[in-house]
Scaffold this motif. Structure first.
Motif, PDB file in Angstrom:
ATOM      1  N   VAL A  45      26.618  51.085  85.721  1.00 35.37           N
ATOM      2  CA  VAL A  45      25.174  51.147  85.955  1.00 35.37           C
ATOM      3  C   VAL A  45      24.448  50.140  85.077  1.00 35.37           C
ATOM      4  N   ALA A  46      24.914  50.008  83.833  1.00 40.03           N
ATOM      5  CA  ALA A  46      24.252  49.123  82.868  1.00 40.03           C
ATOM      6  C   ALA A  46      24.315  47.658  83.270  1.00 40.03           C
ATOM      7  N   MET A  47      25.274  47.283  84.104  1.00 37.32           N
ATOM      8  CA  MET A  47      25.374  45.906  84.571  1.00 37.32           C
ATOM      9  C   MET A  47      24.112  45.477  85.304  1.00 37.32           C
ATOM     10  N   HIS A  48      23.402  46.452  85.895  1.00 35.30           N
ATOM     11  CA  HIS A  48      22.197  46.149  86.670  1.00 35.30           C
ATOM     12  C   HIS A  48      20.940  46.670  85.975  1.00 35.30           C
ATOM     13  N   ASP A  49      21.089  47.082  84.721  1.00 37.06           N
ATOM     14  CA  ASP A  49      19.981  47.670  83.970  1.00 37.06           C
ATOM     15  C   ASP A  49      19.179  46.577  83.272  1.00 37.06           C
ATOM     16  N   SER A  50      17.870  46.793  83.168  1.00 34.99           N
ATOM     17  CA  SER A  50      17.014  45.828  82.469  1.00 34.99           C
ATOM     18  C   SER A  50      17.234  45.881  80.957  1.00 34.99           C
ATOM     19  N   VAL A  51      17.841  46.975  80.474  1.00 30.26           N
ATOM     20  CA  VAL A  51      18.164  47.099  79.047  1.00 30.26           C
ATOM     21  C   VAL A  51      19.668  47.352  78.927  1.00 30.26           C
ATOM     22  N   PRO A  52      20.490  46.318  79.043  1.00 27.72           N
ATOM     23  CA  PRO A  52      21.947  46.507  79.012  1.00 27.72           C
ATOM     24  C   PRO A  52      22.427  46.898  77.619  1.00 27.72           C
ATOM     25  N   TYR A  53      23.650  47.405  77.578  1.00 27.98           N
ATOM     26  CA  TYR A  53      24.242  47.773  76.293  1.00 27.98           C
ATOM     27  C   TYR A  53      24.761  46.536  75.577  1.00 27.98           C
ATOM     28  N   ASP A  54      24.551  46.522  74.262  1.00 30.90           N
ATOM     29  CA  ASP A  54      25.060  45.427  73.430  1.00 30.90           C
ATOM     30  C   ASP A  54      26.454  45.718  72.902  1.00 30.90           C
ATOM     31  N   LEU A  55      26.839  46.985  72.872  1.00 30.00           N
ATOM     32  CA  LEU A  55      28.091  47.367  72.220  1.00 30.00           C
ATOM     33  C   LEU A  55      28.517  48.742  72.705  1.00 30.00           C
ATOM     34  N   LEU A  56      29.827  48.941  72.788  1.00 30.40           N
ATOM     35  CA  LEU A  56      30.407  50.246  73.090  1.00 30.40           C
ATOM     36  C   LEU A  56      31.169  50.746  71.874  1.00 30.40           C
ATOM     37  N   VAL A  57      30.812  51.933  71.382  1.00 32.67           N
ATOM     38  CA  VAL A  57      31.590  52.614  70.351  1.00 32.67           C
ATOM     39  C   VAL A  57      32.386  53.687  71.066  1.00 32.67           C
ATOM     40  N   LEU A  58      33.710  53.598  71.000  1.00 38.18           N
ATOM     41  CA  LEU A  58      34.573  54.357  71.895  1.00 38.18           C
ATOM     42  C   LEU A  58      35.621  55.166  71.148  1.00 38.18           C
ATOM     43  N   ASP A  59      35.576  56.473  71.331  1.00 38.44           N
ATOM     44  CA  ASP A  59      36.603  57.335  70.757  1.00 38.44           C
ATOM     45  C   ASP A  59      37.881  57.217  71.591  1.00 38.44           C
ATOM     46  N   ILE A  60      39.024  57.257  70.927  1.00 40.51           N
ATOM     47  CA  ILE A  60      40.293  57.156  71.647  1.00 40.51           C
ATOM     48  C   ILE A  60      40.620  58.444  72.392  1.00 40.51           C
ATOM     49  N   MET A  61      40.445  59.580  71.732  1.00 41.05           N
ATOM     50  CA  MET A  61      40.805  60.866  72.320  1.00 41.05           C
ATOM     51  C   MET A  61      39.597  61.475  73.026  1.00 41.05           C
ATOM     52  N   MET A  62      39.562  61.310  74.356  1.00 41.06           N
ATOM     53  CA  MET A  62      38.474  61.870  75.160  1.00 41.06           C
ATOM     54  C   MET A  62      39.032  62.490  76.422  1.00 41.06           C
ATOM     55  N   PRO A  63      38.326  63.480  76.988  1.00 40.85           N
ATOM     56  CA  PRO A  63      38.781  64.103  78.232  1.00 40.85           C
ATOM     57  C   PRO A  63      38.577  63.190  79.443  1.00 40.85           C
ATOM     58  N   LYS A  64      39.231  63.579  80.542  1.00 42.40           N
ATOM     59  CA  LYS A  64      39.171  62.890  81.842  1.00 42.40           C
ATOM     60  C   LYS A  64      39.859  61.537  81.795  1.00 42.40           C
ATOM     61  N   ILE A  65      39.328  60.582  81.026  1.00 44.54           N
ATOM     62  CA  ILE A  65      39.983  59.285  80.839  1.00 44.54           C
ATOM     63  C   ILE A  65      39.940  58.988  79.346  1.00 44.54           C
ATOM     64  N   ASP A  66      41.088  58.754  78.736  1.00 42.33           N
ATOM     65  CA  ASP A  66      41.104  58.506  77.296  1.00 42.33           C
ATOM     66  C   ASP A  66      40.604  57.096  76.985  1.00 42.33           C
ATOM     67  N   GLY A  67      40.310  56.866  75.708  1.00 38.57           N
ATOM     68  CA  GLY A  67      39.711  55.608  75.302  1.00 38.57           C
ATOM     69  C   GLY A  67      40.557  54.383  75.582  1.00 38.57           C
ATOM     70  N   LEU A  68      41.868  54.484  75.396  1.00 37.05           N
ATOM     71  CA  LEU A  68      42.730  53.334  75.661  1.00 37.05           C
ATOM     72  C   LEU A  68      42.733  52.987  77.145  1.00 37.05           C
ATOM     73  N   SER A  69      42.677  53.991  78.008  1.00 35.77           N
ATOM     74  CA  SER A  69      42.599  53.730  79.448  1.00 35.77           C
ATOM     75  C   SER A  69      41.270  53.087  79.817  1.00 35.77           C
ATOM     76  N   VAL A  70      40.203  53.492  79.143  1.00 32.72           N
ATOM     77  CA  VAL A  70      38.907  52.843  79.347  1.00 32.72           C
ATOM     78  C   VAL A  70      39.007  51.362  78.968  1.00 32.72           C
ATOM     79  N   LEU A  71      39.644  51.072  77.832  1.00 36.23           N
ATOM     80  CA  LEU A  71      39.801  49.684  77.401  1.00 36.23           C
ATOM     81  C   LEU A  71      40.575  48.859  78.424  1.00 36.23           C
ATOM     82  N   ARG A  72      41.592  49.465  79.026  1.00 34.79           N
ATOM     83  CA  ARG A  72      42.389  48.738  80.024  1.00 34.79           C
ATOM     84  C   ARG A  72      41.555  48.393  81.257  1.00 34.79           C
ATOM     85  N   GLN A  73      40.607  49.256  81.601  1.00 30.75           N
ATOM     86  CA  GLN A  73      39.765  49.022  82.783  1.00 30.75           C
ATOM     87  C   GLN A  73      38.576  48.120  82.480  1.00 30.75           C
ATOM     88  N   LEU A  74      38.235  47.979  81.218  1.00 30.22           N
ATOM     89  CA  LEU A  74      36.988  47.339  80.830  1.00 30.22           C
ATOM     90  C   LEU A  74      36.836  45.895  81.309  1.00 30.22           C
TER      91      LEU A  74
END
Length: 235
Positions: A45-74
């Motif tokens: 969503v942020a890709m089309h937002d007028s105020v995009p994110y400058d940084l992601l702070v990401l925990d490794i251990m998270m439900p649904k999709i873990d942080g390392l899997s998020v990094l692989r998709q990023l």
């Protein structure tokens, strides 16, 4: 300069609320989500937002999709810089995360002041990458097969452009400025990662390892590790 805008992904709601308040009091806007799936949705969503994110702070251990899997998709979603939150003692997660392209990490439980310093350092590097630095600040670089455009933050070797992160560019620039000399790990950590080198901290080594892999098609040993001293660019 606009207020930095970050996304914090961590399933500890009490911790994220405390960090959100602390960061807001220090001039950083922070949105919090609590699972990896929502992190990905927010970034899309942020890709089309007028105020995009400058940084992601990401925990490794998270439900649904873990942080390392998020990094692989990023890479397919965003080129946003990332600071990982990892459990104390989980060195393998930190190494894998850095190998997957994270810019930095901090262990939990984290000191909010240290997290703020890491956030400011990474955002500063990424904004220089996006905007370019003033050419008047640049000193001529030594001749090399490696060409670094400091205004556009573009890295080329033998005319071929290499995709590097902001941290990797800064590492190459620091090594190229002292080409042929051994640059200490302590100096690189302080001047590139903007923190003192700590015992058992392998983040600098992992960034250098990623750079070696990108440069090795052009040179067998582009960056030498000098045992007990530091690194030497030989291109």
């Amino acid at each position: 300069m606009t207020m930095p805008n970050i996304l914090l992904g961590d399933d500890d709601e009490e911790l994220t609320q405390l960090l959100q308040e602390y960061l807001h009091n220090h001039g950083i806007r922070c949105d919090c989500v609590h699972d990896g799936e929502t992190v990905i949705e927010r970034l899309k969503v942020a890709m089309h937002d007028s105020v995009p994110y400058d940084l992601l702070v990401l925990d490794i251990m998270m439900p649904k999709i873990d942080g390392l899997s998020v990094l692989r998709q990023l890479p397919a979603i965003s080129d946003i810089p990332v600071i990982m939150l990892t459990a104390k003692g989980e060195e393998i997660d930190r190494i894998i995360g850095l190998e997957l392209g994270a810019d930095d990490y901090i262990t939990k439980p984290c000191n909010p002041r240290e997290l703020l310093a890491r956030i400011n350092a990474v955002i500063k590097r990424s904004r220089i990458t996006a905007l370019g630095a003033a050419s008047s600040e640049h000193m001529p670089l030594p001749e090399s097969r490696l060409h670094l455009d400091q205004n556009q933050r573009i890295c080329q070797i033998d005319g071929v452009e290499l995709q590097v992160t902001g941290t990797e560019f800064d590492l190459l620039l620091a090594l190229l400025k002292q080409k042929g000399e051994v640059v200490s790990k302590a100096w690189l950590s302080q001047n590139v990662l903007q923190r003192e080198l700590q015992p058992f901290d392998r983040s600098l080594d992992v960034h250098v390892s990623r750079l070696r892999k990108k440069l090795q098609p052009f040179h067998d040993e582009p960056i030498k590790a000098i045992r007990g001293k530091g690194y030497q660019l030989v291109l």
